[in-house]
Each structure stands twice: as structure tokens, then as C-alpha cells.
Enzyme design. Structure first.
Site, PDB file in Angstrom:
ATOM      1  N   ASN A 152       0.810  -1.218   0.000  1.00 27.39           N
ATOM      2  CA  ASN A 152       0.000   0.000   0.000  1.00 27.39           C
ATOM      3  C   ASN A 152       0.846   1.273   0.000  1.00 27.39           C
ATOM      4  OD1 ASN A 152       0.777  -0.692   2.647  1.00 27.39           O
ATOM      5  ND2 ASN A 152      -0.879   0.487   3.537  1.00 27.39           N
ATOM      6  N   CYS A 153       2.118   1.149  -0.268  1.00 27.84           N
ATOM      7  CA  CYS A 153       3.022   2.301  -0.349  1.00 27.84           C
ATOM      8  C   CYS A 153       3.390   2.548  -1.806  1.00 27.84           C
ATOM      9  CB  CYS A 153       4.283   2.021   0.467  1.00 27.84           C
ATOM     10  SG  CYS A 153       5.581   3.244   0.215  1.00 27.84           S
TER      11      CYS A 153
END
Length: 120
Positions: A9-10
Site C-alpha cells: 500500500n506504499c
């Protein structure tokens, strides 16, 4: 020799993962995936830390969530990214991605653009 620590999710981790894939380095650079939610204030090292949590955890909605992509730290056996940095002698970092040298046990870089340049 090299290992990449990422969180799916980065967006900065996506850049490094895309480079590995596009350059065909999946069999050369190993990867560990962090849990997509950071640690809570009640955890041993405190809140807002990236962590390895393949067993999942209870979310804010009270439900236990497991993300099958998450791994343990296969290089150092640590629970939090902060500990990976500390193992390498860096005391004030907690970000990802991390390109890690498994032979020298050092952080090569945690800047995604730099990692991409090194790989290319």
C-alpha cells in the site's frame, strides 16, 4: 545478495517492485512484504511503525484480517522495519522501501528513485 522490504500500500514501494519486475530481477532480489496497517500505540515499539504480521491482526472495525501476501522477515527475523534499520546501525528511520544487502547486513537505500537507478 540483495533483499527488498516493501508494503503493497506504499506508492514508493510500487516503484521499486515494478523495476524489479520490468528488469526481470525477481529471481535475483528477494522480497518481504509488510502488513498494510502500521502498529498501534499499544504495541511494544510504539505506534505508526511498519511491521511484519503474516498472522494478521484485528482492524479498527474489530474484525481479524489476514493478508496472504504478508511475510515474516526472512532475512533478519525482525518484527518491525525499525528493527531492520537498527540492526544496520540506523536509529532514526522507519520507512520503506528498503534495499538491504544480505551479505554486509546494511541498508543500501530507502529512496525508491535511487533504488530504481541502482537496479537499472
Amino acid at each position: 545478495r540483495y533483499h527488498l522490504y516493501v508494503a503493497y500500500n506504499c506508492p514508493w514501494c510500487h516503484r521499486a517492485l515494478l523495476a524489479i519486475s520490468m528488469l526481470g530481477l525477481e529471481d535475483i532480489i528477494t522480497v518481504d512484504v509488510l502488513y498494510p496497517n502500521r502498529s498501534g500505540d499499544d504495541e511494544p515499539l510504539g505506534g505508526n511503525l511498519w511491521k511484519f504480521c503474516p498472522q494478521g491482526q484485528v482492524g479498527l472495525n474489530g474484525k481479524h484480517r489476514i493478508f496472504p501476501e504478508c511475510t515474516v522477515d526472512t532475512v533478519l527475523g525482525k518484527d518491525y522495519v525499525k528493527q531492520v534499520y537498527e540492526h544496520a546501525g540506523i536509529m532514526d528511520q522507519k520507512s520503506v522501501p528498503i534495499l538491504f544487502d544480505k551479505e554486509t547486513k546494511t541498508v543500501v537505500s530507502n529512496e525508491s528513485a535511487e533504488i530504481v537507478r541502482m537496479l537499472g
